[in-house]
Design a protein around this motif. Structure first.
Motif, PDB file in Angstrom:
ATOM      1  N   ASP A   1       0.842  -1.194   0.000  1.00  0.00           N
ATOM      2  CA  ASP A   1       0.000   0.000   0.000  1.00  0.00           C
ATOM      3  C   ASP A   1       0.878   1.246   0.000  1.00  0.00           C
ATOM      4  OD1 ASP A   1      -2.513  -1.415   0.275  1.00  0.00           O
ATOM      5  OD2 ASP A   1      -1.949  -1.779   2.359  1.00  0.00           O
ATOM      6  N   VAL A   2       1.929   1.205   0.822  1.00  0.00           N
ATOM      7  CA  VAL A   2       2.816   2.362   1.000  1.00  0.00           C
ATOM      8  C   VAL A   2       4.269   1.900   0.992  1.00  0.00           C
ATOM      9  CG1 VAL A   2       3.505   4.248   2.528  1.00  0.00           C
ATOM     10  CG2 VAL A   2       1.092   3.589   2.372  1.00  0.00           C
TER      11      VAL A   2
ATOM     12  N   THR B   1       7.054   7.687   9.719  1.00  0.00           N
ATOM     13  CA  THR B   1       5.936   7.566   8.785  1.00  0.00           C
ATOM     14  C   THR B   1       5.591   6.104   8.542  1.00  0.00           C
ATOM     15  OG1 THR B   1       6.673   9.600   7.708  1.00  0.00           O
ATOM     16  CG2 THR B   1       5.100   8.248   6.501  1.00  0.00           C
ATOM     17  N   ALA B   2       6.605   5.256   8.456  1.00  0.00           N
ATOM     18  CA  ALA B   2       6.369   3.828   8.261  1.00  0.00           C
ATOM     19  C   ALA B   2       5.597   3.232   9.438  1.00  0.00           C
ATOM     20  CB  ALA B   2       7.698   3.102   8.077  1.00  0.00           C
TER      21      ALA B   2
ATOM     22  N   ARG C   1       3.610   4.864  11.558  1.00  0.00           N
ATOM     23  CA  ARG C   1       2.221   5.371  11.549  1.00  0.00           C
ATOM     24  C   ARG C   1       1.420   4.724  10.432  1.00  0.00           C
ATOM     25  NH1 ARG C   1      -1.921   5.825  13.700  1.00  0.00           N
ATOM     26  NH2 ARG C   1      -3.328   7.599  13.436  1.00  0.00           N
ATOM     27  N   SER C   2       2.066   4.474   9.302  1.00  0.00           N
ATOM     28  CA  SER C   2       1.408   3.808   8.181  1.00  0.00           C
ATOM     29  C   SER C   2       0.928   2.420   8.584  1.00  0.00           C
ATOM     30  CB  SER C   2       2.367   3.714   6.991  1.00  0.00           C
ATOM     31  OG  SER C   2       1.792   3.005   5.914  1.00  0.00           O
TER      32      SER C   2
ATOM     33  N   PHE D   1      -1.999  -0.059   6.774  1.00  0.00           N
ATOM     34  CA  PHE D   1      -1.413  -0.198   5.444  1.00  0.00           C
ATOM     35  C   PHE D   1      -0.298  -1.248   5.448  1.00  0.00           C
ATOM     36  CE2 PHE D   1      -2.643   4.448   5.051  1.00  0.00           C
ATOM     37  CZ  PHE D   1      -3.667   4.230   4.146  1.00  0.00           C
TER      38      PHE D   1
ATOM     39  N   THR E   1       3.146  -1.955   4.559  1.00  0.00           N
ATOM     40  CA  THR E   1       4.163  -0.906   4.432  1.00  0.00           C
ATOM     41  C   THR E   1       5.559  -1.487   4.293  1.00  0.00           C
ATOM     42  OG1 THR E   1       2.786   0.490   5.858  1.00  0.00           O
ATOM     43  CG2 THR E   1       5.070   1.180   5.514  1.00  0.00           C
TER      44      THR E   1
ATOM     45  N   HIS F   1       0.986   4.297  -2.982  1.00  0.00           N
ATOM     46  CA  HIS F   1       1.533   5.545  -2.443  1.00  0.00           C
ATOM     47  C   HIS F   1       3.027   5.371  -2.178  1.00  0.00           C
ATOM     48  CE1 HIS F   1      -2.627   6.839  -1.834  1.00  0.00           C
ATOM     49  NE2 HIS F   1      -2.847   5.663  -1.261  1.00  0.00           N
TER      50      HIS F   1
ATOM     51  N   ILE G   1       0.769  10.697   5.875  1.00  0.00           N
ATOM     52  CA  ILE G   1       0.164   9.366   5.842  1.00  0.00           C
ATOM     53  C   ILE G   1      -1.257   9.389   6.387  1.00  0.00           C
ATOM     54  CG2 ILE G   1       1.030   8.561   8.080  1.00  0.00           C
ATOM     55  CD1 ILE G   1       0.881   6.554   4.793  1.00  0.00           C
ATOM     56  N   GLU G   2      -1.527  10.249   7.357  1.00  0.00           N
ATOM     57  CA  GLU G   2      -2.898  10.338   7.870  1.00  0.00           C
ATOM     58  C   GLU G   2      -3.828  10.951   6.827  1.00  0.00           C
ATOM     59  OE1 GLU G   2      -2.754  12.307  11.653  1.00  0.00           O
ATOM     60  OE2 GLU G   2      -2.043  10.500  12.698  1.00  0.00           O
TER      61      GLU G   2
ATOM     62  N   ALA H   1      -4.701   8.272   4.501  1.00  0.00           N
ATOM     63  CA  ALA H   1      -5.678   7.361   5.118  1.00  0.00           C
ATOM     64  C   ALA H   1      -7.074   7.973   5.205  1.00  0.00           C
ATOM     65  CB  ALA H   1      -5.200   6.961   6.509  1.00  0.00           C
TER      66      ALA H   1
END
Length: 480
Positions: A7-8, A20-21, A23-24, A29, A31, A153, A345-346, A349
């Motif tokens: 996804d990311v 970021t990873a 939180r993803s 996601f 990731t 993404h 990332i939010e 989402a």
């Protein structure tokens, strides 16, 4: 979804990338993060963290030298340069391993290598095209290797590297960047530091404390030019007392290398020249984004002044491609990168998020004395059309600072005279980098002087200088 489909995908595992990873993954996601050199990026391995380890050694050494001031006795004071460096590198290694652990804990895949954007939604990962500063960090046990990967993404978080000036290229011997400055085989006797931003001033402070003869050359008329001039002047005065020499409104126009020394030609704005001979020169004239070899041109991704152009939510002009952190432009700070990545990332989402308030990003410099700030300086507030109230409170009026033997410091606050809005806060002195967040929170909550005046600060703490500065802006200071 196939094994190479995500996804990311995040390119780079520095503070922006790895946060970021995480939180993803928290958002559900699938990731992956691509890393070519060190988990944790420059910040954990060659920047924020290991420099603070060096500065901590310098602080302890400084205190040992002044033991008598505290009624103590310390004899045969000295240091082992290699042991100081070893401790710093050990701290960096611990951070590196910690990031790897967090990736595993959050089920984020690590793809080891260097990524190139081949088309929207796809990257190709190969062996790194450039030579690492040191032998590549140990590859984590569970990683994916070279190949083609896809993701809806893709977030570019490739960070930055030292800026190089023509004719003053670092050679890892006589002319250093922060890489070499962090791992000296032995302490030089003398040093020229080119640039008085955070990196230059921190190294000047470290080496000066360790007994090196330090001269700082700065093109602007004040050191730490982004800071409030009053705070910069206070810091400069204290550093000069410690032995650091400053040459302002000047540049290093030429460097001649000799046998174990360099001779730097310093040229002032009025055309005058002087030569300074030293063992080493540190080039600390800023950083530039790592935008090369990413395939940005192929996809038509816009760049400007060596950084990727993004909107308020880190989106580039190509759908599905984002950029965060240093590679996306100033301010080039780890905490900016982290928060920028979380917002990015939010937003992906579908969460209700707001753009980052860049005027509320604090800046910290860990020299001696420390400097910290947030928001507008007094002059910038006036230039923006505000009628201001300004408060000042010196550490000399604070009991805790005097008890610590740290009476040299200043807190300055800037308010909108009409509304009481806190526009900026600027601090110099012991531990101000730990205090500034109080003003950051206040600005984020849109606090006025009234709330700050009625906040009970614990006694005795240096933080009381913050409240006194607010009181002073309104003619109500109590301890001066």
């Amino acid at each position: 979804m196939s094994g190479n489909a995500y996804d990311v995908i995040i390119i780079g595992s520095g503070p922006g990338g790895y946060v970021t990873a995480i939180r993803s993954a928290q958002l559900g996601f699938k990731t992956a993060v691509v890393e070519r050199e060190h988990m944790g990026g420059i910040c954990s391995n060659w920047g924020c963290i290991p420099t603070k380890a060096l500065l901590r050694s310098a602080d302890v050494y400084h205190n040992m030298q002044h033991a008598k001031d505290f009624g103590l006795s310390a004899e045969t004071i000295g240091f082992d340069a290699q042991a100081v460096v070893k401790r710093s590198r050990g701290v960096a290694g611990q951070m590196n391993g910690g990031v790897g652990y967090l990736m595993k804990k959050n089920k984020v895949d690590i793809i080891w290598g260097e990524a190139t954007l081949t088309k929207p939604g796809e990257i190709k990962v190969e062996a790194p095209k450039r030579k690492a500063y040191e032998p590549q960090a140990p590859v984590p046990k569970t990683v994916k290797g070279h190949g083609t990967y896809s993701a809806k993404h893709i977030i570019v978080a490739t960070g930055a590297r030292p800026r190089v000036l023509p004719g003053l290229e670092p050679d890892k011997d006589s002319i250093w960047t922060y890489f070499e400055a962090m791992v000296p085989a032995e302490m030089p006797k003398s040093l020229v530091v080119m640039g008085s931003g955070a990196i230059g001033i921190e190294f000047a402070s470290f080496y000066n404390t360790m007994g090196v003869d330090v001269t700082v050359v700065e093109m602007m008329s004040t050191i730490m030019p982004v800071e409030d001039p009053e705070i910069s002047a206070h810091a400069k005065k204290q550093m000069e007392k410690q032995g650091i020499k400053f040459v302002l409104d000047a540049k290093v126009s030429k460097v001649v290398k000799g046998a174990g020394q360099i001779t730097a030609t310093i040229e002032t704005k009025d055309g005058k020249k002087q030569d300074i001979t030293a063992d080493k020169l540190i080039s600390a004239v800023g950083v530039v984004g790592n935008v090369e070899n990413l395939g940005l041109e192929t996809l038509g991704i816009k760049t400007e002044r060596g950084c990727i152009v993004t909107d308020d939510f880190s989106r580039t002009n190509v759908p599905g491609i984002y950029a965060i952190g240093d590679v996306a432009g100033p301010p080039m700070l780890a905490h900016k990168a982290e928060h920028e990545g979380v917002i990015c990332i939010e937003k992906i989402a579908g969460e209700d998020v707001h753009p980052m308030k860049r005027d509320q990003i604090p800046g910290c410099t860990y020299c001696n004395p420390q400097v910290a700030s947030v928001g507008l300086t007094e002059q910038r507030a006036k230039d923006a059309g505000y009628e201001v109230r300004v408060g000042r409170f010196p550490f000399m009026g604070n009991g805790k600072a005097i008890a610590l033997g740290e009476p040299e410091g200043l807190v300055k606050t800037v308010f909108d005279k009409k509304t009481g809005q806190l526009l900026g806060a600027h601090m110099v002195g012991a531990e101000v980098t730990e205090l500034i967040q109080g003003f950051v929170i206040s600005m984020g909550l849109e606090t006025t002087e009234e709330e700050l005046m009625h906040t009970v600060f614990p006694h005795p703490t240096i933080s009381e200088t913050m409240k006194e500065s607010v009181l002073d802006a309104y003619g109500r200071a109590l301890n001066i």
